[in-house]
Design an enzyme around this catalytic site. Structure first.
Site, short mmCIF file in Angstrom:
data_model
loop_
_atom_site.label_atom_id
_atom_site.label_comp_id
_atom_site.label_asym_id
_atom_site.label_seq_id
_atom_site.Cartn_x
_atom_site.Cartn_y
_atom_site.Cartn_z
N LYS A 42 16.62 4.29 -3.17
CA LYS A 42 16.41 5.60 -3.79
C LYS A 42 16.23 6.68 -2.72
O LYS A 42 15.79 6.41 -1.60
CB LYS A 42 15.20 5.54 -4.73
N ARG A 90 -2.11 -1.98 -10.55
CA ARG A 90 -2.71 -0.92 -11.37
C ARG A 90 -2.89 -1.38 -12.80
O ARG A 90 -3.97 -1.43 -13.32
CB ARG A 90 -1.83 0.34 -11.33
P1 ADP Z 1 6.62 0.08 -3.75
O1 ADP Z 1 7.62 1.13 -3.39
O2 ADP Z 1 6.78 -1.23 -3.08
O3 ADP Z 1 6.28 0.00 -5.23
P2 ADP Z 1 4.43 1.83 -3.25
O4 ADP Z 1 4.49 2.62 -2.01
O5 ADP Z 1 4.60 2.55 -4.53
O6 ADP Z 1 5.31 0.58 -3.09
O7 ADP Z 1 3.03 1.07 -3.29
C1 ADP Z 1 2.69 0.07 -2.38
C2 ADP Z 1 1.68 -0.87 -3.00
O8 ADP Z 1 0.55 -0.12 -3.42
C3 ADP Z 1 2.15 -1.62 -4.23
O9 ADP Z 1 1.55 -2.89 -4.23
C4 ADP Z 1 1.62 -0.80 -5.37
O10 ADP Z 1 1.41 -1.59 -6.53
C5 ADP Z 1 0.30 -0.34 -4.79
N1 ADP Z 1 -0.16 0.90 -5.38
C6 ADP Z 1 0.52 2.04 -5.57
N2 ADP Z 1 -0.24 2.98 -6.15
C7 ADP Z 1 -1.46 2.42 -6.34
C8 ADP Z 1 -2.69 2.83 -6.93
N3 ADP Z 1 -2.80 4.05 -7.47
N4 ADP Z 1 -3.71 1.98 -6.95
C9 ADP Z 1 -3.58 0.73 -6.44
N5 ADP Z 1 -2.45 0.25 -5.89
C10 ADP Z 1 -1.40 1.07 -5.84
#
Ligand code: ADP
Length: 163
Positions: A42, A90
């Site tokens: 993306k 989450r």
């Molecule tokens: P990806 O692109 O691999 O989904 P992200 O950058 O969105 O990764 O997130 C990295 C990690 O952090 C993932 O395990 C995701 O589930 C977790 N994560 C994202 N946002 C939150 C949040 N608000 N609270 C807890 N964990 C989170």
């Protein structure tokens, strides 16, 4: 033995939900490497360098470092001599995907354990994607991302509208 954990993700951009997981990981493990995934298909809002720069600016714990990786996560974790992969959960909706990933990673490299941490309740609805959407539509993201990230997002949006 040094306990080293990798916390991988896109971090486009880092939110307070991520920071909460990093803070708690830093207490559990001797060393934590926050690893920015480079091969995302993306279109990101921030380049990998910008994402890493923001991460480094807001991370204040001595035992946490920032890096990036391409390719298989378990290969990267092995190169880093890490025993643990940290992921945040989450809601139930995260669970299915995370379970698949964790089981696949275990199959690929049984010596590396995935550890899940529950999101802080204040951040359980928070994602980088939703934050960007709300921000682009003019909604307030105060308290959802670190102040510096909010500033960088404002600058990015301004840059784009001036193009
Ligand atoms: P990806 O692109 O691999 O989904 P992200 O950058 O969105 O990764 O997130 C990295 C990690 O952090 C993932 O395990 C995701 O589930 C977790 N994560 C994202 N946002 C939150 C949040 N608000 N609270 C807890 N964990 C989170």
């Amino acid at each position: 033995m040094t306990r080293r954990a990798i916390y991988p993700g896109s971090f486009d951009p880092i939110t307070n939900g991520h920071l909460d997981i990093i803070e708690r990981s830093a207490k559990l493990f001797d060393e934590v490497v926050v690893a920015v995934l480079l091969n995302i298909d993306k279109e990101p809002m921030f380049s990998a360098e910008e994402r890493m720069d923001m991460l480094r600016s807001v991370i204040t714990w001595d035992n946490v470092t920032v890096d990036s990786f391409e390719g298989l996560l378990v290969d990267y974790a092995t190169r880093q001599n890490a025993q643990v992969i940290v992921r945040g959960i989450r809601a139930v909706s995260d669970y299915e995907y995370e379970l698949q990933m964790a089981l696949m990673n275990r199959r690929l490299e049984p010596r590396i354990e995935t550890v899940f941490m529950m999101s802080g309740e204040a951040y359980s609805y928070l994602s980088s994607r939703l934050t960007k959407e709300v921000f682009k539509l003019g909604g307030s993201i105060k308290g959802l991302v670190p102040g510096l990230v909010e500033q960088r997002m404002k600058a990015r949006l301004k840059g784009h509208t001036e193009d």
